[in-house]
Design a protein around this motif. Structure first.
Motif, PDB file in Angstrom:
ATOM      1  N   LEU A   1      26.582  48.951  40.859  1.00 24.86           N
ATOM      2  CA  LEU A   1      27.783  49.644  41.341  1.00 24.86           C
ATOM      3  C   LEU A   1      28.947  49.458  40.378  1.00 24.86           C
ATOM      4  N   PRO A   2      29.893  50.390  40.359  1.00 14.60           N
ATOM      5  CA  PRO A   2      31.066  50.235  39.504  1.00 14.60           C
ATOM      6  C   PRO A   2      31.874  48.994  39.900  1.00 14.60           C
ATOM      7  N   CYS A   3      32.430  48.349  38.892  1.00 15.63           N
ATOM      8  CA  CYS A   3      33.286  47.180  39.101  1.00 15.63           C
ATOM      9  C   CYS A   3      34.521  47.423  38.242  1.00 15.63           C
ATOM     10  N   ASP A   4      35.659  47.679  38.904  1.00 15.59           N
ATOM     11  CA  ASP A   4      36.902  47.972  38.185  1.00 15.59           C
ATOM     12  C   ASP A   4      38.075  47.367  38.936  1.00 15.59           C
ATOM     13  N   ALA A   5      39.287  47.625  38.455  1.00 16.61           N
ATOM     14  CA  ALA A   5      40.489  47.043  39.066  1.00 16.61           C
ATOM     15  C   ALA A   5      40.595  47.396  40.550  1.00 16.61           C
ATOM     16  N   ALA A   6      40.197  48.600  40.918  1.00 13.03           N
ATOM     17  CA  ALA A   6      40.279  49.019  42.320  1.00 13.03           C
ATOM     18  C   ALA A   6      39.316  48.227  43.204  1.00 13.03           C
TER      19      ALA A   6
ATOM     20  N   CYS B   1      33.224  41.237  42.103  1.00 10.78           N
ATOM     21  CA  CYS B   1      33.863  42.017  41.043  1.00 10.78           C
ATOM     22  C   CYS B   1      35.122  41.274  40.613  1.00 10.78           C
ATOM     23  N   ARG B   2      35.171  40.859  39.324  1.00  5.98           N
ATOM     24  CA  ARG B   2      36.298  40.069  38.809  1.00  5.98           C
ATOM     25  C   ARG B   2      36.693  40.547  37.411  1.00  5.98           C
ATOM     26  N   ALA B   3      37.934  40.215  37.055  1.00  6.88           N
ATOM     27  CA  ALA B   3      38.391  40.474  35.690  1.00  6.88           C
ATOM     28  C   ALA B   3      37.600  39.586  34.737  1.00  6.88           C
ATOM     29  N   LYS B   4      37.241  40.137  33.589  1.00 11.14           N
ATOM     30  CA  LYS B   4      36.515  39.360  32.579  1.00 11.14           C
ATOM     31  C   LYS B   4      37.421  38.280  32.013  1.00 11.14           C
ATOM     32  N   ALA B   5      36.854  37.141  31.727  1.00  6.15           N
ATOM     33  CA  ALA B   5      37.612  36.058  31.101  1.00  6.15           C
ATOM     34  C   ALA B   5      38.139  36.536  29.750  1.00  6.15           C
ATOM     35  N   GLY B   6      39.413  36.362  29.534  1.00  5.87           N
ATOM     36  CA  GLY B   6      40.023  36.737  28.265  1.00  5.87           C
ATOM     37  C   GLY B   6      40.407  38.201  28.159  1.00  5.87           C
ATOM     38  N   ASP B   7      40.107  39.002  29.172  1.00  8.27           N
ATOM     39  CA  ASP B   7      40.464  40.420  29.131  1.00  8.27           C
ATOM     40  C   ASP B   7      40.724  40.911  30.554  1.00  8.27           C
ATOM     41  N   ALA B   8      41.942  40.731  31.018  1.00  5.67           N
ATOM     42  CA  ALA B   8      42.305  41.057  32.399  1.00  5.67           C
ATOM     43  C   ALA B   8      42.182  42.547  32.715  1.00  5.67           C
ATOM     44  N   MET B   9      42.003  43.391  31.697  1.00  6.75           N
ATOM     45  CA  MET B   9      41.882  44.829  31.925  1.00  6.75           C
ATOM     46  C   MET B   9      40.421  45.269  32.077  1.00  6.75           C
ATOM     47  N   ALA B  10      39.472  44.379  31.778  1.00  3.98           N
ATOM     48  CA  ALA B  10      38.046  44.697  31.896  1.00  3.98           C
ATOM     49  C   ALA B  10      37.465  43.910  33.078  1.00  3.98           C
ATOM     50  N   PHE B  11      36.536  44.519  33.782  1.00  5.62           N
ATOM     51  CA  PHE B  11      35.965  43.891  34.981  1.00  5.62           C
ATOM     52  C   PHE B  11      34.451  43.813  34.878  1.00  5.62           C
ATOM     53  N   GLU B  12      33.885  42.851  35.623  1.00  8.08           N
ATOM     54  CA  GLU B  12      32.438  42.661  35.634  1.00  8.08           C
ATOM     55  C   GLU B  12      32.016  42.013  36.941  1.00  8.08           C
ATOM     56  N   TRP B  13      30.721  42.120  37.255  1.00  8.11           N
ATOM     57  CA  TRP B  13      30.171  41.431  38.418  1.00  8.11           C
ATOM     58  C   TRP B  13      29.911  39.982  38.020  1.00  8.11           C
ATOM     59  N   ALA B  14      30.531  39.055  38.722  1.00  4.25           N
ATOM     60  CA  ALA B  14      30.385  37.627  38.439  1.00  4.25           C
ATOM     61  C   ALA B  14      29.506  36.969  39.507  1.00  4.25           C
ATOM     62  N   PHE B  15      28.633  36.110  39.069  1.00  5.65           N
ATOM     63  CA  PHE B  15      27.751  35.356  39.960  1.00  5.65           C
ATOM     64  C   PHE B  15      28.600  34.433  40.838  1.00  5.65           C
TER      65      PHE B  15
ATOM     66  N   GLY C   1      37.642  41.753  43.575  1.00  6.64           N
ATOM     67  CA  GLY C   1      37.516  40.919  44.762  1.00  6.64           C
ATOM     68  C   GLY C   1      36.401  41.354  45.704  1.00  6.64           C
ATOM     69  N   ARG C   2      35.845  42.539  45.484  1.00  3.01           N
ATOM     70  CA  ARG C   2      34.758  43.012  46.343  1.00  3.01           C
ATOM     71  C   ARG C   2      33.497  42.202  46.064  1.00  3.01           C
TER      72      ARG C   2
END
Length: 185
Positions: free
Chosen positions: A160-165, A63-77, A168-169
């Motif tokens: 699963l949800p991926c958010d600021a909380a 779970c990481r912040a999206k590139a170019g948008d530190a307020m949005a998160f996504e599951w990154a490979f 790093g998971r």
């Protein structure tokens, strides 16, 4: 001097001839066909299949912040780890990354660069065509020019949800795919 063959010897001879006849009529082992694949992931003409494997393993996502948008998160490979098994189930090597690396048990290995992807069935990672870099070591991977990932099952990012909380998971998902290795004909 003429000897008479025992019943057991005659039965063994008949069984051997019958077995040889059955083997002679067997069709050769099937070879992978690209006919049903999307054109984008087909290997160019002038190549032949040299190895068919079934990769069985896991893909890790974070779970990481999206590139170019530190307020949005996504599951990154993060990367895969899989055993490469022959059609008979025998382990022939491993697949891991990054970078994408296929390593044979004989010590040879290749890395590759993705050329194209195509959608797979829902819930499965895409089909893929990879151009292989020159192999290190001598063995099964020597001369491989392309690798196809086909017949994929699973491996997509977690639902699963991926958010600021949760930043790093890491989550690990199971997957399976056929990896088909090609060399120039």
């Amino acid at each position: 001097m003429h000897k008479t063959l025992s019943v057991a010897t005659r039965l063994a001879a008949v069984a051997a001839v019958t077995l040889l006849g059955a083997c002679a009529g067997m069709a050769p082992a099937p070879v992978f066909s690209q006919d049903s694949l999307p054109d984008t992931v087909k290997v160019p003409a002038g190549h032949r299949v040299v190895l068919e494997t079934v990769g069985v393993g896991e893909i890790t996502y974070e779970c990481r912040a999206k590139a170019g948008d530190a307020m949005a998160f996504e599951w990154a490979f993060v990367g895969p780890r899989a055993d490469l098994n022959g059609r008979d189930g025998k382990k022939l090597g491993t697949y891991f990354g990054p970078p994408a690396t296929w390593a044979s048990n004989d010590g040879s290995r290749i890395t590759g660069t993705q050329v194209a992807v195509a959608p797979a069935k829902p819930g499965s990672i895409p089909l893929q065509l990879v151009r292989a870099n020159p192999a290190t070591g001598n063995g099964a991977m020597t001369g491989v020019s392309f690798v196809q990932r086909v017949a994929t099952v699973g491996g997509v990012a977690p639902a699963l949800p991926c958010d600021a909380a949760g930043a790093g998971r890491k989550e690990v998902v199971k997957y399976q795919a056929d990896y088909i290795f090609w060399k120039p004909a």
